[in-house]
Design a protein around this motif. Structure first.
Motif, PDB file in Angstrom:
ATOM      1  N   LYS A   1     -41.204  29.512 -37.038  1.00 23.56           N
ATOM      2  CA  LYS A   1     -41.164  30.289 -35.801  1.00 23.56           C
ATOM      3  C   LYS A   1     -39.816  30.156 -35.113  1.00 23.56           C
ATOM      4  O   LYS A   1     -39.290  31.126 -34.543  1.00 23.56           O
ATOM      5  CB  LYS A   1     -42.281  29.828 -34.879  1.00 23.56           C
ATOM      6  N   ALA A   2     -39.238  28.962 -35.159  1.00 22.91           N
ATOM      7  CA  ALA A   2     -37.986  28.686 -34.454  1.00 22.91           C
ATOM      8  C   ALA A   2     -36.837  29.563 -34.944  1.00 22.91           C
ATOM      9  O   ALA A   2     -35.887  29.818 -34.196  1.00 22.91           O
ATOM     10  CB  ALA A   2     -37.622  27.211 -34.608  1.00 22.91           C
ATOM     11  N   LYS A   3     -36.905  30.037 -36.174  1.00 22.59           N
ATOM     12  CA  LYS A   3     -35.843  30.879 -36.720  1.00 22.59           C
ATOM     13  C   LYS A   3     -35.736  32.214 -35.981  1.00 22.59           C
ATOM     14  O   LYS A   3     -34.697  32.861 -36.012  1.00 22.59           O
ATOM     15  CB  LYS A   3     -36.089  31.133 -38.212  1.00 22.59           C
ATOM     16  N   SER A   4     -36.818  32.610 -35.327  1.00 23.47           N
ATOM     17  CA  SER A   4     -36.837  33.893 -34.613  1.00 23.47           C
ATOM     18  C   SER A   4     -36.964  33.714 -33.106  1.00 23.47           C
ATOM     19  O   SER A   4     -37.242  34.672 -32.385  1.00 23.47           O
ATOM     20  CB  SER A   4     -38.011  34.755 -35.118  1.00 23.47           C
ATOM     21  N   LEU A   5     -36.763  32.486 -32.624  1.00 27.88           N
ATOM     22  CA  LEU A   5     -36.955  32.185 -31.205  1.00 27.88           C
ATOM     23  C   LEU A   5     -35.612  32.061 -30.490  1.00 27.88           C
ATOM     24  O   LEU A   5     -34.747  31.297 -30.910  1.00 27.88           O
ATOM     25  CB  LEU A   5     -37.738  30.870 -31.063  1.00 27.88           C
ATOM     26  N   LEU A   6     -35.442  32.828 -29.417  1.00 21.75           N
ATOM     27  CA  LEU A   6     -34.230  32.771 -28.612  1.00 21.75           C
ATOM     28  C   LEU A   6     -34.626  32.524 -27.167  1.00 21.75           C
ATOM     29  O   LEU A   6     -35.336  33.324 -26.557  1.00 21.75           O
ATOM     30  CB  LEU A   6     -33.448  34.085 -28.730  1.00 21.75           C
ATOM     31  N   LEU A   7     -34.185  31.397 -26.618  1.00 17.36           N
ATOM     32  CA  LEU A   7     -34.476  31.065 -25.222  1.00 17.36           C
ATOM     33  C   LEU A   7     -33.325  31.524 -24.349  1.00 17.36           C
ATOM     34  O   LEU A   7     -32.152  31.403 -24.753  1.00 17.36           O
ATOM     35  CB  LEU A   7     -34.690  29.563 -25.072  1.00 17.36           C
ATOM     36  N   LEU A   8     -33.623  32.057 -23.182  1.00 19.26           N
ATOM     37  CA  LEU A   8     -32.558  32.612 -22.348  1.00 19.26           C
ATOM     38  C   LEU A   8     -32.815  32.414 -20.868  1.00 19.26           C
ATOM     39  O   LEU A   8     -33.931  32.142 -20.426  1.00 19.26           O
ATOM     40  CB  LEU A   8     -32.373  34.095 -22.663  1.00 19.26           C
ATOM     41  N   ASP A   9     -31.734  32.556 -20.113  1.00 19.35           N
ATOM     42  CA  ASP A   9     -31.795  32.491 -18.651  1.00 19.35           C
ATOM     43  C   ASP A   9     -30.689  33.378 -18.105  1.00 19.35           C
ATOM     44  O   ASP A   9     -29.632  33.526 -18.735  1.00 19.35           O
ATOM     45  CB  ASP A   9     -31.605  31.055 -18.174  1.00 19.35           C
ATOM     46  N   ILE A  10     -30.919  34.000 -16.971  1.00 18.12           N
ATOM     47  CA  ILE A  10     -29.889  34.828 -16.356  1.00 18.12           C
ATOM     48  C   ILE A  10     -29.551  34.286 -14.972  1.00 18.12           C
ATOM     49  O   ILE A  10     -30.374  33.647 -14.325  1.00 18.12           O
ATOM     50  CB  ILE A  10     -30.310  36.311 -16.247  1.00 18.12           C
ATOM     51  N   GLU A  11     -28.315  34.539 -14.554  1.00 17.62           N
ATOM     52  CA  GLU A  11     -27.910  34.254 -13.181  1.00 17.62           C
ATOM     53  C   GLU A  11     -27.516  35.566 -12.524  1.00 17.62           C
ATOM     54  O   GLU A  11     -26.757  36.358 -13.090  1.00 17.62           O
ATOM     55  CB  GLU A  11     -26.742  33.270 -13.135  1.00 17.62           C
TER      56      GLU A  11
ATOM     57  N   ASP B   1     -39.009  43.266 -34.684  1.00 18.05           N
ATOM     58  CA  ASP B   1     -40.439  42.970 -34.786  1.00 18.05           C
ATOM     59  C   ASP B   1     -40.700  41.488 -35.058  1.00 18.05           C
ATOM     60  O   ASP B   1     -41.847  41.087 -35.253  1.00 18.05           O
ATOM     61  CB  ASP B   1     -41.092  43.824 -35.874  1.00 18.05           C
ATOM     62  N   GLN B   2     -39.630  40.679 -35.052  1.00 17.74           N
ATOM     63  CA  GLN B   2     -39.784  39.247 -35.290  1.00 17.74           C
ATOM     64  C   GLN B   2     -39.199  38.391 -34.159  1.00 17.74           C
ATOM     65  O   GLN B   2     -39.610  37.250 -33.963  1.00 17.74           O
ATOM     66  CB  GLN B   2     -39.116  38.853 -36.611  1.00 17.74           C
ATOM     67  N   LEU B   3     -38.237  38.958 -33.415  1.00 15.17           N
ATOM     68  CA  LEU B   3     -37.549  38.187 -32.381  1.00 15.17           C
ATOM     69  C   LEU B   3     -38.493  37.798 -31.249  1.00 15.17           C
ATOM     70  O   LEU B   3     -39.153  38.643 -30.649  1.00 15.17           O
ATOM     71  CB  LEU B   3     -36.375  38.985 -31.815  1.00 15.17           C
ATOM     72  N   ILE B   4     -38.546  36.500 -30.953  1.00 17.77           N
ATOM     73  CA  ILE B   4     -39.335  35.977 -29.839  1.00 17.77           C
ATOM     74  C   ILE B   4     -38.365  35.582 -28.736  1.00 17.77           C
ATOM     75  O   ILE B   4     -37.551  34.672 -28.911  1.00 17.77           O
ATOM     76  CB  ILE B   4     -40.164  34.751 -30.270  1.00 17.77           C
ATOM     77  N   LEU B   5     -38.435  36.267 -27.607  1.00 16.17           N
ATOM     78  CA  LEU B   5     -37.599  35.936 -26.454  1.00 16.17           C
ATOM     79  C   LEU B   5     -38.412  35.092 -25.487  1.00 16.17           C
ATOM     80  O   LEU B   5     -39.566  35.411 -25.193  1.00 16.17           O
ATOM     81  CB  LEU B   5     -37.120  37.212 -25.757  1.00 16.17           C
ATOM     82  N   CYS B   6     -37.798  34.021 -24.998  1.00 13.65           N
ATOM     83  CA  CYS B   6     -38.514  33.140 -24.073  1.00 13.65           C
ATOM     84  C   CYS B   6     -37.630  32.808 -22.882  1.00 13.65           C
ATOM     85  O   CYS B   6     -36.436  32.512 -23.039  1.00 13.65           O
ATOM     86  CB  CYS B   6     -38.917  31.849 -24.793  1.00 13.65           C
ATOM     87  N   ALA B   7     -38.207  32.873 -21.693  1.00 15.60           N
ATOM     88  CA  ALA B   7     -37.515  32.478 -20.468  1.00 15.60           C
ATOM     89  C   ALA B   7     -38.542  31.915 -19.507  1.00 15.60           C
ATOM     90  O   ALA B   7     -39.743  32.186 -19.635  1.00 15.60           O
ATOM     91  CB  ALA B   7     -36.795  33.672 -19.840  1.00 15.60           C
ATOM     92  N   HIS B   8     -38.097  31.123 -18.544  1.00 13.08           N
ATOM     93  CA  HIS B   8     -39.019  30.595 -17.533  1.00 13.08           C
ATOM     94  C   HIS B   8     -39.202  31.642 -16.449  1.00 13.08           C
ATOM     95  O   HIS B   8     -38.237  32.047 -15.785  1.00 13.08           O
ATOM     96  CB  HIS B   8     -38.480  29.296 -16.933  1.00 13.08           C
ATOM     97  N   ASN B   9     -40.428  32.094 -16.279  1.00 15.58           N
ATOM     98  CA  ASN B   9     -40.751  33.232 -15.410  1.00 15.58           C
ATOM     99  C   ASN B   9     -40.071  34.497 -15.919  1.00 15.58           C
ATOM    100  O   ASN B   9     -39.799  35.425 -15.152  1.00 15.58           O
ATOM    101  CB  ASN B   9     -40.350  32.960 -13.954  1.00 15.58           C
TER     102      ASN B   9
END
Length: 244
Positions: A8-18, A115-123
């Motif tokens: 799963k981690a191969k398609s997981l991208l964690l992000l944050d914006i300012e 169809d595989q990319l998992i984007l994750c952010a807090h809120n």
């Protein structure tokens, strides 16, 4: 660490914006936008006249995509090093030209199969993802498929949200990243600054590098929290790679 998570981690991208106020002061807003902000400020202040509409714009407009703009997007991903230890690499795009920052980010996520990319952010479901999409539309930038949710079935939307993961279906309250970091004894990201200072640091201190560092550290904290929410050990500090 399970093999399922490694895959799963191969398609997981964690992000944050300012985000910051779209301009340095209320007076720089076009007259039409001033009137619309005045109308919005009335509902936001709820009778509290402690601050003027102009002061309220400077303090609060950054969180509204109609009156704010993105100056930094930080992103990171897990990987396994040569010792087969979990590691994390974080970098960022930042700049005064919001459209360029958004285009850089779009180019990045389009490298992944949509169809595989998992984007994750807090809120992220309430803030980061919709804010990015709205600002892309304002600049006439095509929204990448990984961020498009209209018409999709719930199981086709691969977005994740560490705040949602913590809630377990409870929608009554907001829980900050900083609070969850403290709960799980994860080093925080507020050493140099905090989120409510971003507009001030940007316009008064002219320190985009400081903001970018802060944004990247938020992603590091979120990555560690993500692992704890999976009941995994966190990444060793020596295995966290920061790219400026």
């Amino acid at each position: 660490m399970t093999e399922e998570f490694k895959k799963k981690a191969k398609s997981l991208l964690l992000l944050d914006i300012e985000t910051v106020a779209a301009c340095a002061s209320y007076d720089e807003l076009p007259e039409r936008m001033q009137k619309l902000w005045d109308k919005k400020a009335v509902s936001l202040k709820k009778g509290d006249d402690t601050l003027s509409n102009a002061e309220y714009f400077y303090n609060r407009s950054a969180i509204y995509s109609e009156f704010g703009k993105i100056i930094c997007i930080a992103f990171g991903a897990f990987y396994w090093n040569e010792k087969n230890e979990i590691a994390f690499k974080v970098s960022s795009f930042s700049g005064d030209n919001e459209a360029e920052v958004l285009l850089q980010f779009r180019t990045l996520i389009e490298k992944y199969p949509s169809d595989q990319l998992i984007l994750c952010a807090h809120n992220g479901k309430e803030f980061d993802f919709p804010f990015i999409c709205r600002r892309m539309l304002i600049h006439g930038i095509e929204i990448p498929k990984a961020l498009q949710i209209s018409g999709k079935k719930p199981w086709e939307i691969l977005h994740q949200d560490t705040m949602d993961m913590w809630k377990f279906g409870d929608y009554k309250s907001y829980t900050s990243l900083d609070l969850l970091a403290a709960v799980f004894d994860i080093p925080g990201s507020k050493n140099e600054m905090s989120g409510d200072q971003v507009t001030k640091v940007y316009y008064e201190e002219n320190d985009l590098l400081k903001i970018s560092r802060y944004c990247r550290e938020d992603v590091v904290v979120m990555a560690q929290l993500y692992l704890r929410l999976q009941n995994f050990e966190t990444v060793h500090p020596d295995n966290i790679i920061r790219v400026e």
